[in-house]
Design a protein around this motif. Structure first.
Motif, PDB file in Angstrom:
ATOM      1  N   GLU A   6       0.830  -1.201   0.000  1.00 39.26           N
ATOM      2  CA  GLU A   6       0.000   0.000   0.000  1.00 39.26           C
ATOM      3  C   GLU A   6       0.866   1.254   0.000  1.00 39.26           C
ATOM      4  OE1 GLU A   6      -2.111  -3.037   2.747  1.00 39.26           O
ATOM      5  OE2 GLU A   6      -0.069  -2.357   2.330  1.00 39.26           O
ATOM      6  N   SER A   7       0.324   2.320  -0.549  1.00 42.07           N
ATOM      7  CA  SER A   7       0.992   3.618  -0.543  1.00 42.07           C
ATOM      8  C   SER A   7      -0.056   4.708  -0.690  1.00 42.07           C
ATOM      9  CB  SER A   7       2.023   3.716  -1.674  1.00 42.07           C
ATOM     10  OG  SER A   7       1.394   3.582  -2.925  1.00 42.07           O
ATOM     11  N   GLY A   8       0.380   5.951  -0.481  1.00 45.77           N
ATOM     12  CA  GLY A   8      -0.506   7.088  -0.714  1.00 45.77           C
ATOM     13  C   GLY A   8      -1.063   7.739   0.535  1.00 45.77           C
ATOM     14  N   GLY A   9      -0.801   7.160   1.686  1.00 43.63           N
ATOM     15  CA  GLY A   9      -1.287   7.767   2.915  1.00 43.63           C
ATOM     16  C   GLY A   9      -0.539   9.049   3.239  1.00 43.63           C
ATOM     17  N   GLY A  10      -1.002   9.744   4.271  1.00 40.57           N
ATOM     18  CA  GLY A  10      -0.342  10.973   4.673  1.00 40.57           C
ATOM     19  C   GLY A  10      -1.151  11.728   5.692  1.00 40.57           C
ATOM     20  N   LEU A  11      -0.687  12.949   5.971  1.00 38.95           N
ATOM     21  CA  LEU A  11      -1.358  13.845   6.906  1.00 38.95           C
ATOM     22  C   LEU A  11      -2.139  14.878   6.114  1.00 38.95           C
ATOM     23  CD1 LEU A  11      -1.851  15.107   9.708  1.00 38.95           C
ATOM     24  CD2 LEU A  11       0.342  16.298   9.432  1.00 38.95           C
ATOM     25  N   VAL A  12      -3.443  14.949   6.341  1.00 35.52           N
ATOM     26  CA  VAL A  12      -4.281  15.915   5.638  1.00 35.52           C
ATOM     27  C   VAL A  12      -5.213  16.591   6.636  1.00 35.52           C
ATOM     28  CG1 VAL A  12      -4.218  14.691   3.435  1.00 35.52           C
ATOM     29  CG2 VAL A  12      -6.042  14.195   5.077  1.00 35.52           C
ATOM     30  N   GLN A  82     -10.039   5.923  -3.323  1.00 37.79           N
ATOM     31  CA  GLN A  82     -10.128   7.380  -3.299  1.00 37.79           C
ATOM     32  C   GLN A  82     -10.882   7.796  -2.048  1.00 37.79           C
ATOM     33  OE1 GLN A  82      -8.879   9.708  -5.568  1.00 37.79           O
ATOM     34  NE2 GLN A  82      -9.594  11.271  -4.125  1.00 37.79           N
ATOM     35  N   LEU A  83     -10.246   8.620  -1.247  1.00 38.18           N
ATOM     36  CA  LEU A  83     -10.833   9.091   0.003  1.00 38.18           C
ATOM     37  C   LEU A  83     -11.137  10.577  -0.137  1.00 38.18           C
ATOM     38  CD1 LEU A  83      -8.195   7.533   2.457  1.00 38.18           C
ATOM     39  CD2 LEU A  83     -10.290   6.468   1.644  1.00 38.18           C
ATOM     40  N   ASN A  84     -12.412  10.936  -0.089  1.00 39.34           N
ATOM     41  CA  ASN A  84     -12.822  12.338  -0.189  1.00 39.34           C
ATOM     42  C   ASN A  84     -13.504  12.781   1.102  1.00 39.34           C
ATOM     43  OD1 ASN A  84     -11.929  12.446  -2.872  1.00 39.34           O
ATOM     44  ND2 ASN A  84     -13.935  11.862  -3.672  1.00 39.34           N
ATOM     45  N   SER A  85     -13.536  14.086   1.289  1.00 41.77           N
ATOM     46  CA  SER A  85     -14.218  14.660   2.459  1.00 41.77           C
ATOM     47  C   SER A  85     -13.782  13.967   3.741  1.00 41.77           C
ATOM     48  CB  SER A  85     -15.743  14.541   2.290  1.00 41.77           C
ATOM     49  OG  SER A  85     -16.163  15.186   1.108  1.00 41.77           O
ATOM     50  N   LEU A  86     -12.488  13.869   3.920  1.00 38.46           N
ATOM     51  CA  LEU A  86     -11.953  13.123   5.061  1.00 38.46           C
ATOM     52  C   LEU A  86     -12.310  13.794   6.383  1.00 38.46           C
ATOM     53  CD1 LEU A  86      -8.583  12.033   3.504  1.00 38.46           C
ATOM     54  CD2 LEU A  86     -10.249  10.496   4.537  1.00 38.46           C
ATOM     55  N   LYS A  87     -12.540  12.948   7.373  1.00 40.41           N
ATOM     56  CA  LYS A  87     -12.883  13.397   8.714  1.00 40.41           C
ATOM     57  C   LYS A  87     -11.814  12.907   9.691  1.00 40.41           C
ATOM     58  CE  LYS A  87     -17.755  12.483   7.618  1.00 40.41           C
ATOM     59  NZ  LYS A  87     -18.967  11.738   8.027  1.00 40.41           N
ATOM     60  N   THR A  88     -11.766  13.509  10.867  1.00 42.77           N
ATOM     61  CA  THR A  88     -10.789  13.066  11.864  1.00 42.77           C
ATOM     62  C   THR A  88     -11.008  11.592  12.229  1.00 42.77           C
ATOM     63  OG1 THR A  88     -12.193  13.934  13.625  1.00 42.77           O
ATOM     64  CG2 THR A  88     -10.438  15.377  12.816  1.00 42.77           C
ATOM     65  N   ASP A  89     -12.260  11.134  12.188  1.00 38.34           N
ATOM     66  CA  ASP A  89     -12.568   9.735  12.487  1.00 38.34           C
ATOM     67  C   ASP A  89     -12.014   8.761  11.448  1.00 38.34           C
ATOM     68  OD1 ASP A  89     -15.906  10.192  13.949  1.00 38.34           O
ATOM     69  OD2 ASP A  89     -13.890  10.516  14.727  1.00 38.34           O
ATOM     70  N   ASP A  90     -11.572   9.280  10.311  1.00 39.76           N
ATOM     71  CA  ASP A  90     -10.979   8.411   9.281  1.00 39.76           C
ATOM     72  C   ASP A  90      -9.516   8.121   9.546  1.00 39.76           C
ATOM     73  OD1 ASP A  90     -12.915  10.264   6.905  1.00 39.76           O
ATOM     74  OD2 ASP A  90     -13.350   8.257   7.677  1.00 39.76           O
ATOM     75  N   THR A  91      -8.955   8.743  10.563  1.00 31.89           N
ATOM     76  CA  THR A  91      -7.562   8.475  10.916  1.00 31.89           C
ATOM     77  C   THR A  91      -7.383   7.011  11.273  1.00 31.89           C
ATOM     78  OG1 THR A  91      -7.156  10.719  11.692  1.00 31.89           O
ATOM     79  CG2 THR A  91      -5.741   8.978  12.584  1.00 31.89           C
ATOM     80  N   ALA A  92      -6.503   6.332  10.539  1.00 33.32           N
ATOM     81  CA  ALA A  92      -6.313   4.887  10.716  1.00 33.32           C
ATOM     82  C   ALA A  92      -5.177   4.418   9.820  1.00 33.32           C
ATOM     83  CB  ALA A  92      -7.584   4.130  10.358  1.00 33.32           C
ATOM     84  N   MET A  93      -4.758   3.180  10.072  1.00 37.87           N
ATOM     85  CA  MET A  93      -3.891   2.488   9.126  1.00 37.87           C
ATOM     86  C   MET A  93      -4.803   1.774   8.139  1.00 37.87           C
ATOM     87  SD  MET A  93      -0.642   1.931   8.523  1.00 37.87           S
ATOM     88  CE  MET A  93       0.319   1.877  10.034  1.00 37.87           C
ATOM     89  N   GLY A 110       0.190  -1.885   5.160  1.00 36.72           N
ATOM     90  CA  GLY A 110      -0.633  -0.739   5.484  1.00 36.72           C
ATOM     91  C   GLY A 110      -0.007   0.593   5.128  1.00 36.72           C
ATOM     92  N   THR A 111      -0.870   1.599   5.009  1.00 35.12           N
ATOM     93  CA  THR A 111      -0.439   2.975   4.813  1.00 35.12           C
ATOM     94  C   THR A 111      -1.234   3.846   5.776  1.00 35.12           C
ATOM     95  OG1 THR A 111      -0.026   4.705   3.154  1.00 35.12           O
ATOM     96  CG2 THR A 111      -2.052   3.428   2.880  1.00 35.12           C
ATOM     97  N   GLN A 112      -0.552   4.750   6.465  1.00 42.44           N
ATOM     98  CA  GLN A 112      -1.176   5.551   7.518  1.00 42.44           C
ATOM     99  C   GLN A 112      -1.865   6.781   6.943  1.00 42.44           C
ATOM    100  OE1 GLN A 112      -1.406   4.981  10.924  1.00 42.44           O
ATOM    101  NE2 GLN A 112      -2.681   6.824  10.996  1.00 42.44           N
ATOM    102  N   VAL A 113      -3.113   6.970   7.332  1.00 44.60           N
ATOM    103  CA  VAL A 113      -3.861   8.170   6.997  1.00 44.60           C
ATOM    104  C   VAL A 113      -4.162   8.900   8.302  1.00 44.60           C
ATOM    105  CG1 VAL A 113      -6.032   9.086   6.098  1.00 44.60           C
ATOM    106  CG2 VAL A 113      -4.873   7.205   4.904  1.00 44.60           C
ATOM    107  N   THR A 114      -3.734  10.143   8.372  1.00 45.38           N
ATOM    108  CA  THR A 114      -3.993  10.968   9.549  1.00 45.38           C
ATOM    109  C   THR A 114      -4.727  12.227   9.116  1.00 45.38           C
ATOM    110  OG1 THR A 114      -1.992  10.149  10.632  1.00 45.38           O
ATOM    111  CG2 THR A 114      -2.975  12.162  11.510  1.00 45.38           C
ATOM    112  N   VAL A 115      -5.887  12.440   9.720  1.00 46.98           N
ATOM    113  CA  VAL A 115      -6.703  13.603   9.395  1.00 46.98           C
ATOM    114  C   VAL A 115      -6.751  14.492  10.634  1.00 46.98           C
ATOM    115  CG1 VAL A 115      -8.906  14.437   8.519  1.00 46.98           C
ATOM    116  CG2 VAL A 115      -8.073  12.156   7.860  1.00 46.98           C
ATOM    117  N   SER A 116      -6.162  15.661  10.503  1.00 42.47           N
ATOM    118  CA  SER A 116      -6.060  16.541  11.660  1.00 42.47           C
ATOM    119  C   SER A 116      -5.954  17.982  11.210  1.00 42.47           C
ATOM    120  CB  SER A 116      -4.825  16.169  12.490  1.00 42.47           C
ATOM    121  OG  SER A 116      -4.656  17.082  13.562  1.00 42.47           O
ATOM    122  N   SER A 117      -6.562  18.864  11.987  1.00 44.46           N
ATOM    123  CA  SER A 117      -6.440  20.293  11.694  1.00 44.46           C
ATOM    124  C   SER A 117      -5.293  20.894  12.491  1.00 44.46           C
ATOM    125  CB  SER A 117      -7.749  21.007  12.027  1.00 44.46           C
ATOM    126  OG  SER A 117      -8.112  20.773  13.373  1.00 44.46           O
TER     127      SER A 117
END
Length: 117
Positions: A6-12, A82-93, A110-117
């Protein structure tokens, strides 16, 4: 040997988008259904979506409907989410898995997705 990378995760920030990829090898990708699952901190694995083989049908968990889109490119042996309209609750591996999800599937690292303001 089945391999999934997997790839493409990140902090958004909330509301932003990401596209995850899963490069598959070691099996006939076009003949296999595929799934995406995720694991939030301190929680168990949660199924998100699966797609049938070929140009197969896609099915989504309620948490993903309307925001996430699963797709595949059989010529490239690659699965996408494709992950759109990401929410903080979507933070996960986020993991891709071979086959329809039943819990014991082979999956990637896994690839880590972190959604944070």
């Amino acid at each position: 040997e089945v391999q999934l990378v997997e790839s493409g995760g990140g902090l958004v920030q909330p509301g932003e988008s990401l596209r995850l990829s899963c490069q598959a090898s070691g099996f006939t990708f076009s003949n296999s259904a595929m799934s995406w699952v995720r694991q939030a901190p301190g929680k168990g694995l949660e199924w998100i979506s699966n797609i049938g083989s070929g140009r197969g049908n896609a099915v989504y968990a309620n948490s993903a409907k309307g925001r996430f889109t699963i797709s595949r490119d059989n010529a490239k042996n690659t699965l996408y989410l494709q992950l759109n309209s990401l929410k903080t609750d979507d933070t996960a591996m986020y993991y891709c898995a071979k086959g329809l999800w039943y819990g014991g599937n082979v999956r990637g690292q896994g690839t880590q997705v972190t959604v944070s303001s």
